[in-house]
Write a protein that holds these residues in place. Structure first.
Motif, PDB file in Angstrom:
ATOM      1  N   TRP A 296       2.397   1.599  -3.416  1.00 59.83           N
ATOM      2  CA  TRP A 296       1.369   2.045  -4.353  1.00 59.83           C
ATOM      3  C   TRP A 296       1.108   3.548  -4.187  1.00 59.83           C
ATOM      4  O   TRP A 296       1.033   4.279  -5.173  1.00 59.83           O
ATOM      5  CB  TRP A 296       0.082   1.253  -4.112  1.00 59.83           C
ATOM      6  CG  TRP A 296      -1.023   1.591  -5.077  1.00 59.83           C
ATOM      7  CD1 TRP A 296      -1.255   1.023  -6.284  1.00 59.83           C
ATOM      8  CD2 TRP A 296      -2.038   2.582  -4.888  1.00 59.83           C
ATOM      9  NE1 TRP A 296      -2.356   1.597  -6.872  1.00 59.83           N
ATOM     10  CE2 TRP A 296      -2.859   2.570  -6.033  1.00 59.83           C
ATOM     11  CE3 TRP A 296      -2.338   3.479  -3.878  1.00 59.83           C
ATOM     12  CZ2 TRP A 296      -3.940   3.407  -6.187  1.00 59.83           C
ATOM     13  CZ3 TRP A 296      -3.422   4.312  -4.044  1.00 59.83           C
ATOM     14  CH2 TRP A 296      -4.209   4.273  -5.167  1.00 59.83           C
ATOM     15  N   LEU A 297       0.962   4.022  -2.947  1.00 63.56           N
ATOM     16  CA  LEU A 297       0.731   5.448  -2.695  1.00 63.56           C
ATOM     17  C   LEU A 297       1.907   6.291  -3.174  1.00 63.56           C
ATOM     18  O   LEU A 297       1.717   7.358  -3.778  1.00 63.56           O
ATOM     19  CB  LEU A 297       0.474   5.694  -1.211  1.00 63.56           C
ATOM     20  CG  LEU A 297      -0.893   5.287  -0.686  1.00 63.56           C
ATOM     21  CD1 LEU A 297      -0.934   5.417   0.837  1.00 63.56           C
ATOM     22  CD2 LEU A 297      -1.981   6.130  -1.322  1.00 63.56           C
ATOM     23  N   LEU A 298       3.107   5.832  -2.924  1.00 61.67           N
ATOM     24  CA  LEU A 298       4.298   6.568  -3.329  1.00 61.67           C
ATOM     25  C   LEU A 298       4.393   6.675  -4.856  1.00 61.67           C
ATOM     26  O   LEU A 298       4.590   7.769  -5.393  1.00 61.67           O
ATOM     27  CB  LEU A 298       5.555   5.904  -2.757  1.00 61.67           C
ATOM     28  CG  LEU A 298       6.864   6.569  -3.110  1.00 61.67           C
ATOM     29  CD1 LEU A 298       6.938   7.961  -2.482  1.00 61.67           C
ATOM     30  CD2 LEU A 298       8.033   5.714  -2.643  1.00 61.67           C
ATOM     31  N   THR A 299       4.246   5.576  -5.562  1.00 57.92           N
ATOM     32  CA  THR A 299       4.370   5.604  -7.025  1.00 57.92           C
ATOM     33  C   THR A 299       3.250   6.424  -7.668  1.00 57.92           C
ATOM     34  O   THR A 299       3.496   7.180  -8.608  1.00 57.92           O
ATOM     35  CB  THR A 299       4.386   4.184  -7.616  1.00 57.92           C
ATOM     36  OG1 THR A 299       3.185   3.501  -7.230  1.00 57.92           O
ATOM     37  CG2 THR A 299       5.617   3.420  -7.160  1.00 57.92           C
ATOM     38  N   HIS A 300       2.048   6.308  -7.144  1.00 60.59           N
ATOM     39  CA  HIS A 300       0.942   7.070  -7.710  1.00 60.59           C
ATOM     40  C   HIS A 300       1.067   8.562  -7.398  1.00 60.59           C
ATOM     41  O   HIS A 300       0.691   9.410  -8.206  1.00 60.59           O
ATOM     42  CB  HIS A 300      -0.391   6.498  -7.229  1.00 60.59           C
ATOM     43  CG  HIS A 300      -0.787   5.256  -7.951  1.00 60.59           C
ATOM     44  ND1 HIS A 300      -0.120   4.072  -7.785  1.00 60.59           N
ATOM     45  CD2 HIS A 300      -1.745   5.025  -8.876  1.00 60.59           C
ATOM     46  CE1 HIS A 300      -0.663   3.150  -8.560  1.00 60.59           C
ATOM     47  NE2 HIS A 300      -1.663   3.700  -9.237  1.00 60.59           N
ATOM     48  N   SER A 301       1.591   8.889  -6.236  1.00 59.58           N
ATOM     49  CA  SER A 301       1.829  10.305  -5.901  1.00 59.58           C
ATOM     50  C   SER A 301       2.885  10.912  -6.816  1.00 59.58           C
ATOM     51  O   SER A 301       2.747  12.047  -7.269  1.00 59.58           O
ATOM     52  CB  SER A 301       2.275  10.443  -4.442  1.00 59.58           C
ATOM     53  OG  SER A 301       1.254  10.022  -3.580  1.00 59.58           O
ATOM     54  N   ILE A 302       3.929  10.169  -7.093  1.00 57.30           N
ATOM     55  CA  ILE A 302       4.972  10.647  -8.008  1.00 57.30           C
ATOM     56  C   ILE A 302       4.398  10.853  -9.407  1.00 57.30           C
ATOM     57  O   ILE A 302       4.655  11.864 -10.054  1.00 57.30           O
ATOM     58  CB  ILE A 302       6.176   9.682  -8.023  1.00 57.30           C
ATOM     59  CG1 ILE A 302       6.908   9.747  -6.687  1.00 57.30           C
ATOM     60  CG2 ILE A 302       7.126   9.996  -9.173  1.00 57.30           C
ATOM     61  CD1 ILE A 302       7.964   8.664  -6.503  1.00 57.30           C
ATOM     62  N   ALA A 303       3.616   9.893  -9.875  1.00 60.22           N
ATOM     63  CA  ALA A 303       3.001  10.013 -11.198  1.00 60.22           C
ATOM     64  C   ALA A 303       2.047  11.208 -11.256  1.00 60.22           C
ATOM     65  O   ALA A 303       2.027  11.948 -12.251  1.00 60.22           O
ATOM     66  CB  ALA A 303       2.259   8.729 -11.557  1.00 60.22           C
ATOM     67  N   LEU A 304       1.284  11.427 -10.214  1.00 61.28           N
ATOM     68  CA  LEU A 304       0.362  12.563 -10.159  1.00 61.28           C
ATOM     69  C   LEU A 304       1.135  13.882 -10.174  1.00 61.28           C
ATOM     70  O   LEU A 304       0.781  14.813 -10.907  1.00 61.28           O
ATOM     71  CB  LEU A 304      -0.521  12.472  -8.911  1.00 61.28           C
ATOM     72  CG  LEU A 304      -1.558  13.577  -8.733  1.00 61.28           C
ATOM     73  CD1 LEU A 304      -2.588  13.515  -9.858  1.00 61.28           C
ATOM     74  CD2 LEU A 304      -2.250  13.439  -7.388  1.00 61.28           C
ATOM     75  N   ALA A 305       2.188  13.973  -9.393  1.00 57.18           N
ATOM     76  CA  ALA A 305       3.006  15.196  -9.355  1.00 57.18           C
ATOM     77  C   ALA A 305       3.657  15.458 -10.712  1.00 57.18           C
ATOM     78  O   ALA A 305       3.693  16.599 -11.186  1.00 57.18           O
ATOM     79  CB  ALA A 305       4.062  15.084  -8.259  1.00 57.18           C
ATOM     80  N   ALA A 306       4.168  14.409 -11.347  1.00 55.26           N
ATOM     81  CA  ALA A 306       4.784  14.571 -12.667  1.00 55.26           C
ATOM     82  C   ALA A 306       3.743  15.022 -13.697  1.00 55.26           C
ATOM     83  O   ALA A 306       4.012  15.904 -14.524  1.00 55.26           O
ATOM     84  CB  ALA A 306       5.436  13.264 -13.106  1.00 55.26           C
ATOM     85  N   GLY A 307       2.562  14.452 -13.648  1.00 52.62           N
ATOM     86  CA  GLY A 307       1.496  14.858 -14.569  1.00 52.62           C
ATOM     87  C   GLY A 307       1.081  16.302 -14.363  1.00 52.62           C
ATOM     88  O   GLY A 307       0.860  17.040 -15.322  1.00 52.62           O
ATOM     89  N   PHE A 308       0.984  16.713 -13.114  1.00 55.81           N
ATOM     90  CA  PHE A 308       0.635  18.099 -12.799  1.00 55.81           C
ATOM     91  C   PHE A 308       1.705  19.056 -13.325  1.00 55.81           C
ATOM     92  O   PHE A 308       1.405  20.069 -13.955  1.00 55.81           O
ATOM     93  CB  PHE A 308       0.455  18.262 -11.295  1.00 55.81           C
ATOM     94  CG  PHE A 308       0.067  19.645 -10.881  1.00 55.81           C
ATOM     95  CD1 PHE A 308      -1.233  20.097 -11.084  1.00 55.81           C
ATOM     96  CD2 PHE A 308       0.979  20.506 -10.292  1.00 55.81           C
ATOM     97  CE1 PHE A 308      -1.611  21.378 -10.712  1.00 55.81           C
ATOM     98  CE2 PHE A 308       0.625  21.788  -9.911  1.00 55.81           C
ATOM     99  CZ  PHE A 308      -0.674  22.230 -10.126  1.00 55.81           C
TER     100      PHE A 308
ATOM    101  N   VAL B 175       0.837  -1.204   0.000  1.00 57.24           N
ATOM    102  CA  VAL B 175       0.000   0.000   0.000  1.00 57.24           C
ATOM    103  C   VAL B 175       0.871   1.252   0.000  1.00 57.24           C
ATOM    104  O   VAL B 175       0.616   2.207  -0.746  1.00 57.24           O
ATOM    105  CB  VAL B 175      -0.959  -0.007   1.208  1.00 57.24           C
ATOM    106  CG1 VAL B 175      -1.682   1.327   1.336  1.00 57.24           C
ATOM    107  CG2 VAL B 175      -1.961  -1.146   1.087  1.00 57.24           C
ATOM    108  N   ILE B 176       1.918   1.253   0.818  1.00 54.42           N
ATOM    109  CA  ILE B 176       2.825   2.411   0.864  1.00 54.42           C
ATOM    110  C   ILE B 176       3.511   2.602  -0.489  1.00 54.42           C
ATOM    111  O   ILE B 176       3.607   3.723  -0.996  1.00 54.42           O
ATOM    112  CB  ILE B 176       3.847   2.252   2.014  1.00 54.42           C
ATOM    113  CG1 ILE B 176       3.129   2.346   3.360  1.00 54.42           C
ATOM    114  CG2 ILE B 176       4.949   3.297   1.908  1.00 54.42           C
ATOM    115  CD1 ILE B 176       4.004   2.012   4.542  1.00 54.42           C
TER     116      ILE B 176
END
Length: 156
Positions: free
Chosen positions: A7-19, A4-5
């Protein structure tokens, strides 16, 4: 729990990069067409002053830069060159040469806001009526949204 940690870390990085990529590419995608070379040449013919934007200024970096010739007449400012794409660019006339944020901020209150720069491959902006170009020495492009220096050039 570890999964879970991760998953949260990788998705947060992807979200920040997309933003971040959205902030960078949105101004490019929504920019109006730049003036063509003939229009820019015609608009700069009666220039009283000329200067050059360069990438080697203290406040410029790989994301914040400008290059090319800037021509100022009593009625307009024409830029034949390129600017790093970004949101909310403003063109100012400043009474002394500045080449970074720290130098511009104390002078911003007395600088003349010419207008919004919406294209990145050359632009033409009309000067406010009764602008005295001799009262200023420098033309400057500033990102208002992020308080970032883009480029400047001393014309007199």
């Amino acid at each position: 729990m570890r999964r879970v940690i991760l998953w949260l870390l990788t998705h947060s990085i992807a979200l920040a990069a997309g933003f971040a990529l959205g902030i960078y590419f949105l101004p490019i995608l929504t920019a109006p067409p730049s003036p063509d070379a003939a229009t820019l040449a015609a608009q700069s013919q009666d220039a009283e002053f000329r200067a050059t934007f360069t990438r080697d200024l203290a406040g410029s970096d790989f994301l914040h830069w400008g290059e090319g010739e800037i021509a100022l007449s009593s009625e307009r400012v024409a830029h034949m060159g390129k600017l790093a794409p970004g949101p909310d660019y403003k063109l100012y006339l400043v009474s002394e040469f500045v080449e970074d944020e720290a130098s511009f901020l104390p002078l911003k209150e007395n600088a003349l806001l010419v207008g919004d720069v919406k294209t990145f491959n050359g632009f033409v902006l009309d000067l406010p009526e009764a602008t005295d170009l001799a009262a200023y020495t420098t033309v400057l492009v500033w990102c208002e949204s992020f308080g970032e220096f883009i480029t400047s050039a001393k014309y007199r």
